[in-house]
Write a protein that holds these residues in place. Sequence first.
Motif, PDB file in Angstrom:
ATOM      1  N   GLY A 176     -64.615 -28.677 -29.636  1.00 48.80           N
ATOM      2  CA  GLY A 176     -63.881 -27.757 -28.781  1.00 48.80           C
ATOM      3  C   GLY A 176     -62.970 -26.798 -29.528  1.00 48.80           C
ATOM      4  O   GLY A 176     -61.973 -26.319 -28.975  1.00 48.80           O
ATOM      5  N   ASP A 177     -63.285 -26.537 -30.805  1.00 53.69           N
ATOM      6  CA  ASP A 177     -62.523 -25.571 -31.616  1.00 53.69           C
ATOM      7  C   ASP A 177     -61.053 -25.967 -31.722  1.00 53.69           C
ATOM      8  O   ASP A 177     -60.150 -25.194 -31.395  1.00 53.69           O
ATOM      9  N   VAL A 178     -60.825 -27.171 -32.218  1.00 53.15           N
ATOM     10  CA  VAL A 178     -59.451 -27.693 -32.266  1.00 53.15           C
ATOM     11  C   VAL A 178     -58.829 -27.620 -33.655  1.00 53.15           C
ATOM     12  O   VAL A 178     -57.615 -27.797 -33.799  1.00 53.15           O
ATOM     13  N   TYR A 179     -59.618 -27.341 -34.683  1.00 59.94           N
ATOM     14  CA  TYR A 179     -59.086 -27.331 -36.052  1.00 59.94           C
ATOM     15  C   TYR A 179     -59.020 -25.919 -36.632  1.00 59.94           C
ATOM     16  O   TYR A 179     -57.966 -25.444 -37.013  1.00 59.94           O
ATOM     17  N   PHE A 180     -60.152 -25.255 -36.696  1.00 63.45           N
ATOM     18  CA  PHE A 180     -60.192 -23.901 -37.247  1.00 63.45           C
ATOM     19  C   PHE A 180     -59.829 -22.885 -36.163  1.00 63.45           C
ATOM     20  O   PHE A 180     -60.357 -22.941 -35.046  1.00 63.45           O
ATOM     21  N   GLY A 181     -58.944 -21.969 -36.487  1.00 62.09           N
ATOM     22  CA  GLY A 181     -58.565 -20.946 -35.525  1.00 62.09           C
ATOM     23  C   GLY A 181     -59.745 -20.045 -35.204  1.00 62.09           C
ATOM     24  O   GLY A 181     -60.521 -19.670 -36.085  1.00 62.09           O
ATOM     25  N   ILE A 182     -59.906 -19.706 -33.944  1.00 65.70           N
ATOM     26  CA  ILE A 182     -61.020 -18.835 -33.534  1.00 65.70           C
ATOM     27  C   ILE A 182     -60.469 -17.572 -32.878  1.00 65.70           C
ATOM     28  O   ILE A 182     -59.364 -17.561 -32.335  1.00 65.70           O
ATOM     29  N   HIS A 183     -61.271 -16.505 -32.951  1.00 71.06           N
ATOM     30  CA  HIS A 183     -60.870 -15.222 -32.377  1.00 71.06           C
ATOM     31  C   HIS A 183     -61.887 -14.683 -31.382  1.00 71.06           C
ATOM     32  O   HIS A 183     -61.725 -13.580 -30.865  1.00 71.06           O
ATOM     33  N   ARG A 184     -62.926 -15.460 -31.146  1.00 74.07           N
ATOM     34  CA  ARG A 184     -63.937 -15.047 -30.165  1.00 74.07           C
ATOM     35  C   ARG A 184     -64.754 -16.272 -29.766  1.00 74.07           C
ATOM     36  O   ARG A 184     -64.672 -17.330 -30.402  1.00 74.07           O
ATOM     37  N   GLU A 185     -65.507 -16.130 -28.711  1.00 67.91           N
ATOM     38  CA  GLU A 185     -66.387 -17.202 -28.259  1.00 67.91           C
ATOM     39  C   GLU A 185     -67.444 -17.478 -29.330  1.00 67.91           C
ATOM     40  O   GLU A 185     -67.971 -16.565 -29.957  1.00 67.91           O
ATOM     41  N   LYS A 186     -67.694 -18.729 -29.567  1.00 69.22           N
ATOM     42  CA  LYS A 186     -68.688 -19.188 -30.537  1.00 69.22           C
ATOM     43  C   LYS A 186     -68.361 -18.776 -31.974  1.00 69.22           C
ATOM     44  O   LYS A 186     -69.255 -18.686 -32.826  1.00 69.22           O
ATOM     45  N   HIS A 187     -67.100 -18.555 -32.255  1.00 69.79           N
ATOM     46  CA  HIS A 187     -66.687 -18.140 -33.593  1.00 69.79           C
ATOM     47  C   HIS A 187     -67.074 -19.198 -34.635  1.00 69.79           C
ATOM     48  O   HIS A 187     -67.638 -18.874 -35.697  1.00 69.79           O
ATOM     49  N   ASN A 188     -66.766 -20.451 -34.347  1.00 72.65           N
ATOM     50  CA  ASN A 188     -67.096 -21.522 -35.300  1.00 72.65           C
ATOM     51  C   ASN A 188     -68.600 -21.704 -35.461  1.00 72.65           C
ATOM     52  O   ASN A 188     -69.077 -22.071 -36.543  1.00 72.65           O
ATOM     53  N   LEU A 189     -69.343 -21.425 -34.425  1.00 73.76           N
ATOM     54  CA  LEU A 189     -70.792 -21.531 -34.516  1.00 73.76           C
ATOM     55  C   LEU A 189     -71.344 -20.426 -35.423  1.00 73.76           C
ATOM     56  O   LEU A 189     -72.240 -20.676 -36.235  1.00 73.76           O
ATOM     57  N   ASP A 190     -70.798 -19.222 -35.289  1.00 71.83           N
ATOM     58  CA  ASP A 190     -71.191 -18.134 -36.201  1.00 71.83           C
ATOM     59  C   ASP A 190     -70.887 -18.508 -37.649  1.00 71.83           C
ATOM     60  O   ASP A 190     -71.685 -18.255 -38.551  1.00 71.83           O
ATOM     61  N   ARG A 191     -69.712 -19.088 -37.856  1.00 71.79           N
ATOM     62  CA  ARG A 191     -69.342 -19.506 -39.213  1.00 71.79           C
ATOM     63  C   ARG A 191     -70.328 -20.533 -39.760  1.00 71.79           C
ATOM     64  O   ARG A 191     -70.737 -20.473 -40.927  1.00 71.79           O
ATOM     65  N   ALA A 192     -70.700 -21.495 -38.914  1.00 70.30           N
ATOM     66  CA  ALA A 192     -71.643 -22.533 -39.346  1.00 70.30           C
ATOM     67  C   ALA A 192     -72.992 -21.916 -39.702  1.00 70.30           C
ATOM     68  O   ALA A 192     -73.605 -22.258 -40.725  1.00 70.30           O
ATOM     69  N   HIS A 193     -73.470 -20.992 -38.867  1.00 73.16           N
ATOM     70  CA  HIS A 193     -74.762 -20.352 -39.123  1.00 73.16           C
ATOM     71  C   HIS A 193     -74.779 -19.651 -40.485  1.00 73.16           C
ATOM     72  O   HIS A 193     -75.767 -19.725 -41.224  1.00 73.16           O
ATOM     73  N   THR A 194     -73.682 -18.961 -40.804  1.00 72.41           N
ATOM     74  CA  THR A 194     -73.610 -18.245 -42.076  1.00 72.41           C
ATOM     75  C   THR A 194     -73.685 -19.210 -43.255  1.00 72.41           C
ATOM     76  O   THR A 194     -74.404 -18.971 -44.234  1.00 72.41           O
ATOM     77  N   GLN A 195     -72.956 -20.325 -43.162  1.00 68.59           N
ATOM     78  CA  GLN A 195     -72.979 -21.312 -44.242  1.00 68.59           C
ATOM     79  C   GLN A 195     -74.368 -21.926 -44.398  1.00 68.59           C
ATOM     80  O   GLN A 195     -74.854 -22.110 -45.521  1.00 68.59           O
ATOM     81  N   PHE A 196     -75.012 -22.229 -43.300  1.00 69.62           N
ATOM     82  CA  PHE A 196     -76.340 -22.835 -43.366  1.00 69.62           C
ATOM     83  C   PHE A 196     -77.344 -21.860 -43.983  1.00 69.62           C
ATOM     84  O   PHE A 196     -78.227 -22.267 -44.753  1.00 69.62           O
ATOM     85  N   LYS A 197     -77.203 -20.577 -43.652  1.00 74.78           N
ATOM     86  CA  LYS A 197     -78.083 -19.556 -44.244  1.00 74.78           C
ATOM     87  C   LYS A 197     -77.887 -19.509 -45.760  1.00 74.78           C
ATOM     88  O   LYS A 197     -78.859 -19.426 -46.533  1.00 74.78           O
ATOM     89  N   LEU A 198     -76.647 -19.590 -46.207  1.00 73.35           N
ATOM     90  CA  LEU A 198     -76.364 -19.564 -47.643  1.00 73.35           C
ATOM     91  C   LEU A 198     -76.926 -20.797 -48.349  1.00 73.35           C
ATOM     92  O   LEU A 198     -77.423 -20.705 -49.472  1.00 73.35           O
TER      93      LEU A 198
END
Length: 364
Positions: free
Chosen positions: A325-347
């Motif tokens: 539920g986005d409780v640790y990393f600060g988010i600025h938009r919906e699905k922000h943490n999911l976008d971050r995860a996708h980028t890391q997995f791509k790398l």
Amino acid sequence: MSNEYDFEKVYKFFDIDGEYVSCERCGEGHINGTFCLTVNENGAQKHYLLQRINNHLFTDVEKLMHNIELITDFCRESVISRGGDPMRECMNIVRTKEGKTYCLYGKDYFRVYVFIENATTLQIVRNAEDFYQSAVAFGNFAALLSDFDASKLYEILPNFHNTVVRYENFLKSVERNAAGRRDEVSAEIEWVKKHSYLCNKIVDKIASGEIPLRVTHNDTKLNNVMLDDKTGKPLAVIDLDTVMPGSLCYDFGDSIRFGCNSAAEDEPDLSKAYFRMDMYKAYLKGYLSAVGGFITDAEKENFPMGAVLMTYECGMRFLADYLDGDVYFGIHREKHNLDRAHTQFKLVEDMLSVYDEMLELATK
């Protein structure tokens, strides 16, 4: 924000000559409150870095400052032995009038460092030269501490880069499904599980002694390097809160994760995010030039795995936070943490596709 605390009273705890002038917020750190303290000393203004320690994250301030005291003292002696300038090439703690490394004022803990004048930190990697210089800085930091007994340090944040434990915690987040998002990210969960074979690659080698336990910084981003305003060369590594025992492969790997991404960490368009081999080469060259001959073949052989692991771990943490539920990393938009995860997995996938080349460069 400068009247957030009664800084004039705080400054009086510390062994600082001169009269209080001002204390203004500075820097872009998100963990501790950082302020520039100005005093008038014999008609000239002198600056210090005053910080309010985040004791919600760092719950044992005594152990935290124990680590920092040992590290800064050792670095200072190492710089002096090299003929360097200890006031510019390492952090220097200003003690309290009672000889302590911090003070307690009300419910808040404060510490003071000598301010490094005519030096700057960069928030983003502008080019390969910036990344090269950050590698020299962190390699030099490792070299300064190469003879330090890492077992003397407390593990301030237990299992911080223990990927096996991080994976176990991820599975718990999947099981809890606190935000009801598990079905939505089933493909991402399966991706993490498919790559779980990576988790013990370095942990096991540290446990067996194949990879030595070293002093690690654990936040090896460019903005933790002070660069000389005139020369652009690195002076000192700052932000020592997460200095703990660990592996240099983790420090190396986290820099690669941060600096070899062609896009922002949270870039939603994955076509813009890819692993930059040119930046990897620049960092590797700078790091190896600075660490000298003390590192082992096993460490160099596992630098690429450190990069893969730190990126995998970070993506796994972003996905776990999305599930929670986005409780640790600060988010600025919906699905922000999911976008971050996708980028890391791509790398991670990009790195694995060129892993043999990464390994050859590190060991040649």
